[in-house]
Design an enzyme around this catalytic site. Structure first.
Site, PDB file in Angstrom:
ATOM      1  CB  CYS A 119      -0.971  -0.005   1.165  1.00  0.00           C
ATOM      2  SG  CYS A 119      -2.049  -1.431   1.133  1.00  0.00           S
ATOM      3  CG  HIS A 252      -3.151   3.263   2.117  1.00  0.00           C
ATOM      4  ND1 HIS A 252      -3.684   2.899   0.897  1.00  0.00           N
ATOM      5  CD2 HIS A 252      -3.224   2.155   2.904  1.00  0.00           C
ATOM      6  CE1 HIS A 252      -4.051   1.635   0.946  1.00  0.00           C
ATOM      7  NE2 HIS A 252      -3.788   1.167   2.150  1.00  0.00           N
ATOM      8  CG  ASN A 282      -6.646  -0.932   1.473  1.00  0.00           C
ATOM      9  OD1 ASN A 282      -5.976  -0.536   0.519  1.00  0.00           O
ATOM     10  ND2 ASN A 282      -6.112  -1.369   2.593  1.00  0.00           N
TER      11      ASN A 282
HETATM   12  N1  ACO Z   1     -18.433  -8.233   9.998  1.00  0.00           N
HETATM   13  C1  ACO Z   1     -18.918  -8.386  11.245  1.00  0.00           C
HETATM   14  N2  ACO Z   1     -18.145  -8.637  12.314  1.00  0.00           N
HETATM   15  C2  ACO Z   1     -16.801  -8.718  12.103  1.00  0.00           C
HETATM   16  C3  ACO Z   1     -16.226  -8.562  10.830  1.00  0.00           C
HETATM   17  C4  ACO Z   1     -17.107  -8.322   9.759  1.00  0.00           C
HETATM   18  N3  ACO Z   1     -16.664  -8.149   8.489  1.00  0.00           N
HETATM   19  N4  ACO Z   1     -14.898  -8.693  10.944  1.00  0.00           N
HETATM   20  C5  ACO Z   1     -14.617  -8.907  12.239  1.00  0.00           C
HETATM   21  N5  ACO Z   1     -15.776  -8.935  12.947  1.00  0.00           N
HETATM   22  C6  ACO Z   1     -15.944  -9.110  14.383  1.00  0.00           C
HETATM   23  C7  ACO Z   1     -14.786  -9.858  15.012  1.00  0.00           C
HETATM   24  O1  ACO Z   1     -14.979 -11.261  14.872  1.00  0.00           O
HETATM   25  C8  ACO Z   1     -14.860  -9.398  16.452  1.00  0.00           C
HETATM   26  O2  ACO Z   1     -15.904 -10.123  17.109  1.00  0.00           O
HETATM   27  P1  ACO Z   1     -15.708 -10.593  18.643  1.00  0.00           P
HETATM   28  O3  ACO Z   1     -15.554  -9.304  19.424  1.00  0.00           O
HETATM   29  O4  ACO Z   1     -16.966 -11.324  18.909  1.00  0.00           O
HETATM   30  O5  ACO Z   1     -14.471 -11.426  18.637  1.00  0.00           O
HETATM   31  C9  ACO Z   1     -15.329  -7.945  16.323  1.00  0.00           C
HETATM   32  O6  ACO Z   1     -15.911  -7.836  15.017  1.00  0.00           O
HETATM   33  C10 ACO Z   1     -14.213  -6.921  16.470  1.00  0.00           C
HETATM   34  O7  ACO Z   1     -13.127  -7.293  15.644  1.00  0.00           O
HETATM   35  P2  ACO Z   1     -11.784  -6.473  15.657  1.00  0.00           P
HETATM   36  O8  ACO Z   1     -10.791  -7.182  14.757  1.00  0.00           O
HETATM   37  O9  ACO Z   1     -11.405  -6.201  17.059  1.00  0.00           O
HETATM   38  O10 ACO Z   1     -12.256  -5.103  14.954  1.00  0.00           O
HETATM   39  P3  ACO Z   1     -11.456  -3.777  14.821  1.00  0.00           P
HETATM   40  O11 ACO Z   1     -12.220  -2.683  15.461  1.00  0.00           O
HETATM   41  O12 ACO Z   1     -10.000  -3.930  15.145  1.00  0.00           O
HETATM   42  O13 ACO Z   1     -11.552  -3.498  13.248  1.00  0.00           O
HETATM   43  C11 ACO Z   1     -10.268  -3.624  11.206  1.00  0.00           C
HETATM   44  C12 ACO Z   1     -10.965  -4.405  12.331  1.00  0.00           C
HETATM   45  C13 ACO Z   1     -11.311  -2.834  10.456  1.00  0.00           C
HETATM   46  C14 ACO Z   1      -9.603  -4.617  10.263  1.00  0.00           C
HETATM   47  C15 ACO Z   1      -9.228  -2.675  11.803  1.00  0.00           C
HETATM   48  O14 ACO Z   1      -8.412  -3.360  12.714  1.00  0.00           O
HETATM   49  C16 ACO Z   1      -8.353  -2.033  10.756  1.00  0.00           C
HETATM   50  O15 ACO Z   1      -8.806  -1.253   9.939  1.00  0.00           O
HETATM   51  N6  ACO Z   1      -7.043  -2.290  10.772  1.00  0.00           N
HETATM   52  C17 ACO Z   1      -6.118  -1.649   9.823  1.00  0.00           C
HETATM   53  C18 ACO Z   1      -6.186  -2.245   8.472  1.00  0.00           C
HETATM   54  C19 ACO Z   1      -5.328  -1.392   7.549  1.00  0.00           C
HETATM   55  O16 ACO Z   1      -5.210  -0.211   7.697  1.00  0.00           O
HETATM   56  N7  ACO Z   1      -4.659  -1.939   6.593  1.00  0.00           N
HETATM   57  C20 ACO Z   1      -3.806  -1.020   5.789  1.00  0.00           C
HETATM   58  C21 ACO Z   1      -2.786  -1.630   5.157  1.00  0.00           C
HETATM   59  S1  ACO Z   1      -3.440  -2.637   3.923  1.00  0.00           S
HETATM   60  C22 ACO Z   1      -2.152  -3.167   2.919  1.00  0.00           C
HETATM   61  O17 ACO Z   1      -1.027  -2.821   3.047  1.00  0.00           O
HETATM   62  C23 ACO Z   1      -2.517  -4.224   1.868  1.00  0.00           C
END
Ligand code: ACO
Length: 325
Positions: A119, A252, A282
């Site tokens: 990215c 990004h 993304n």
């Molecule tokens: N739909 C519904 N529920 C979901 C989903 C979904 N798609 N995905 C996860 N959940 C659930 C999980 O199972 C978890 O449930 P639990 O509490 O019962 O265990 C709950 O939602 C919370 O999950 P978290 O992983 O804690 O959610 P978080 O608030 O951390 O958000 C996310 C996840 C959106 C992926 C976030 O961590 C994020 O954006 N991280 C950064 C990603 C990024 O920026 N990448 C950039 C680089 S990409 C590249 O280089 C290719």
């Protein structure tokens, strides 16, 4: 006379198939995977993404974006003397997507290569093109970010498959007597390989390992917020500018919460933050040039504005490019 580089044209392209969160949730529900528009919007700010049709590759998306950037710059393909394609989803193992794209543009002869920094690929590619122009190696470069991330998504993993989309963005970067690109700041730290990767490869005629994307979202989130601020500050310092000089922040487009938090740390008002993640998801290396082109064509970004572009992604890689548009 000093030699600089500046952007003279932008372009972007999204494949026609658009899936809203509700569309994607319905497709996933058919496989027994539960997600919702509410969850995706609340955690990421994403409302929709585009997926390329079967057989459509990164070079196909990149070519369309490149044609628009060339048109905006008032140039023909034959005028270009360097092509860099930032991509993590190349058409083939080799030759490079840049060579394939060069041929699709009806060109031959100029150097063309891919750059792999996930990215952060576009800010890396822009920095390399700037250096090649400043050194006199190139005068008119096409710098492209193009991705078909839908090909490397695990649609049984709801924590990742709702986040990404396909698309391409491009700029023409030309030699100029006035800057242009003011400063760059690039970094990598390979100890974080495992928090964001596609841990597969081709060997002996077989795919070894897993060719689908794996991400520890929370680890990526924490790292991203810190490094985006430090890279921006380093680029500003190199150009003897401050936060207050930024007219538009184009980070990004991965997650709206990371973008807003970066803007806050840099004291950039939220109305100066360019946001397209809501419509594109993304798109990895394509996300910054897609956002840039969208903001240029909507009339938000004007000639002379100071732009801060920022990438962060797998590797772990990160970086910033500060420029006068
Ligand atoms: N739909 C519904 N529920 C979901 C989903 C979904 N798609 N995905 C996860 N959940 C659930 C999980 O199972 C978890 O449930 P639990 O509490 O019962 O265990 C709950 O939602 C919370 O999950 P978290 O992983 O804690 O959610 P978080 O608030 O951390 O958000 C996310 C996840 C959106 C992926 C976030 O961590 C994020 O954006 N991280 C950064 C990603 C990024 O920026 N990448 C950039 C680089 S990409 C590249 O280089 C290719």
């Amino acid at each position: 006379m000093a030699r600089y580089s500046r952007i003279t044209g932008t372009g972007s392209y999204l494949p026609p198939r658009r899936l809203t969160n509700a569309d994607l949730a319905a497709e996933l529900a058919a496989q027994g995977i539960e997600t919702s528009d509410d969850w995706i919007v609340e955690r990421t700010g994403i409302h929709a993404r585009h997926f390329a049709a079967a057989g459509v590759c990164s070079s196909d998306l990149g070519v369309e974006a490149a044609k628009k950037a060339l048109e905006a710059a008032g140039l023909e393909p034959v005028d270009i003397d360097l092509i860099i394609v930032a991509t993590s989803t190349p058409d083939m193992v080799f030759p490079s997507t840049a060579c394939i794209l060069q041929n699709k543009l009806g060109m031959a002869g100029c150097p063309a290569f891919d750059l792999q920094a996930v990215c952060s690929g576009f800010v890396y590619a822009l920095t390399v093109a700037d250096a090649l122009i400043k050194s006199g190696t190139a005068t008119k470069a096409l710098v492209i970010g193009a991705e078909v991330f839908s090909r490397i998504l695990d649609f049984s993993d709801r924590t990742t498959c709702v986040l990404f989309g396909d698309g391409a963005g491009a700029v023409v970067l030309q030699a100029s007597e006035t800057p242009g690109i003011l400063a760059s700041d690039l970094h990598a730290d390979g100890k974080h390989v495992n928090i964001l990767c596609v841990p597969g490869g081709v060997s002996g005629g077989k795919v070894l390992g897993d060719p689908l994307l794996k991400m520890d979202g929370q680890a990526v989130f924490k790292l991203a917020v810190g490094v985006l601020e430090s890279a921006a500050r380093a680029a500003l310092a190199k150009a003897y500018l401050t936060d207050a000089d930024i007219d538009w922040l184009i980070p990004h487009q991965a997650n709206i919460r990371i973008m807003q938090s970066t803007a806050k740390k840099l004291k950039v008002p939220l109305e100066k933050l360019i946001i397209t993640v809501d419509q594109h998801g993304n798109t990895s290396a394509a996300s910054i040039p897609l956002a840039l082109d969208t903001a240029v064509r909507s009339g938000k970004i004007k000639k002379g504005d100071t732009l801060m572009l920022e990438g962060v992604g797998g590797g772990f890689t990160w970086g910033a490019v500060l420029l006068n548009y």
